[in-house]
Design a protein around this motif. Structure first.
Motif, PDB file in Angstrom:
ATOM      1  N   ASP A  54       0.840  -1.201   0.000  1.00  0.00           N
ATOM      2  CA  ASP A  54       0.000   0.000   0.000  1.00  0.00           C
ATOM      3  C   ASP A  54       0.872   1.247   0.000  1.00  0.00           C
ATOM      4  N   LEU A  55       1.978   1.207   0.727  1.00  0.00           N
ATOM      5  CA  LEU A  55       2.889   2.353   0.758  1.00  0.00           C
ATOM      6  C   LEU A  55       3.485   2.621  -0.623  1.00  0.00           C
ATOM      7  N   ASP A  56       3.833   1.551  -1.354  1.00  0.00           N
ATOM      8  CA  ASP A  56       4.337   1.728  -2.722  1.00  0.00           C
ATOM      9  C   ASP A  56       3.290   2.421  -3.589  1.00  0.00           C
ATOM     10  N   ARG A  57       2.044   1.964  -3.502  1.00  0.00           N
ATOM     11  CA  ARG A  57       0.985   2.566  -4.324  1.00  0.00           C
ATOM     12  C   ARG A  57       0.787   4.035  -3.956  1.00  0.00           C
ATOM     13  N   LEU A  58       0.820   4.335  -2.656  1.00  0.00           N
ATOM     14  CA  LEU A  58       0.685   5.733  -2.221  1.00  0.00           C
ATOM     15  C   LEU A  58       1.848   6.582  -2.717  1.00  0.00           C
ATOM     16  N   ASN A  59       3.057   6.059  -2.579  1.00  0.00           N
ATOM     17  CA  ASN A  59       4.233   6.808  -3.029  1.00  0.00           C
ATOM     18  C   ASN A  59       4.185   7.069  -4.529  1.00  0.00           C
ATOM     19  N   MET A  60       3.799   6.054  -5.309  1.00  0.00           N
ATOM     20  CA  MET A  60       3.698   6.250  -6.765  1.00  0.00           C
ATOM     21  C   MET A  60       2.617   7.269  -7.098  1.00  0.00           C
ATOM     22  N   LEU A  61       1.514   7.240  -6.366  1.00  0.00           N
ATOM     23  CA  LEU A  61       0.433   8.196  -6.597  1.00  0.00           C
ATOM     24  C   LEU A  61       0.869   9.618  -6.268  1.00  0.00           C
TER      25      LEU A  61
END
Length: 190
Positions: A54-61
């Protein structure tokens, strides 16, 4: 006057230029104050990609939306465990921000699926649906959906992941900063 906020939900696994185009077109067409990208915790109709947190998805967003002050990130669905249902989310958002008019942005594929949404009849009284065209899907529905025509872009997160697994370039499909993040963190088999 009520604040006018678009909500664009999705897995954003990874976020791509199609997401940004949809948000920008709806922002301008409806003269919204902002568009919030809302990553799902567990969408009812999809499985998460292994190895991407989830952190990866947030960071990419965050990387994808930087540079556009009207684009924000809404983490309400990531803050609760379990499946993410739009009705539950909108109820919480309305409680948190009673003076905001929410516009829930969906693709034509989701417009076709509306009859199967949890509590859809109550949901249409809480939020305004905004539909955007998607290739090979109809935007006809019995539910109140405001339609916004967007440039037809045949890009999906699954297409990006497939390209990456085949070691094909994703240049111009995702923002450069997202590509750098994917390489740096060895996501999607890179």
């Amino acid at each position: 006057m009520k604040k006018r906020v678009g909500i664009l939900g999705g897995t954003f696994d990874p976020p791509h230029i199609g997401h940004l185009i949809i948000a920008n077109e709806v922002l301008q067409e409806l003269e919204l104050d902002e568009v919030r990208f809302m990553p799902n915790q567990e969408p009812p109709h999809k499985e998460k990609t292994a190895g991407v947190t989830d952190l990866d998805r947030l960071n990419m967003l965050e990387l994808a939306t930087s540079g556009q002050p009207a684009f924000k990130i809404e983490t309400i669905e990531m803050e609760r465990p379990g499946r993410s249902y739009t009705y539950d989310t909108i109820v919480l958002l309305k409680e948190r921000e009673p003076d905001t008019q929410f516009y829930f942005i969906i693709g034509a594929d989701m417009i076709e699926y509306l009859p199967k949404w949890r509590n859809i009849d109550a949901l249409v009284r809480l939020v305004r649906f905004v539909g955007v065209n998607r290739p090979e899907h109809s935007h006809q529905t019995a539910y109140p959906v405001q339609f916004v025509e967007i440039p037809e872009i045949h890009i999906s997160s699954s297409l990006i992941r497939a390209h990456l697994q085949k070691k094909r370039s994703v240049k111009y499909l995702i923002p450069d900063a997202v590509w750098e993040y994917i390489k740096e963190h060895h996501l999607y088999g890179t």
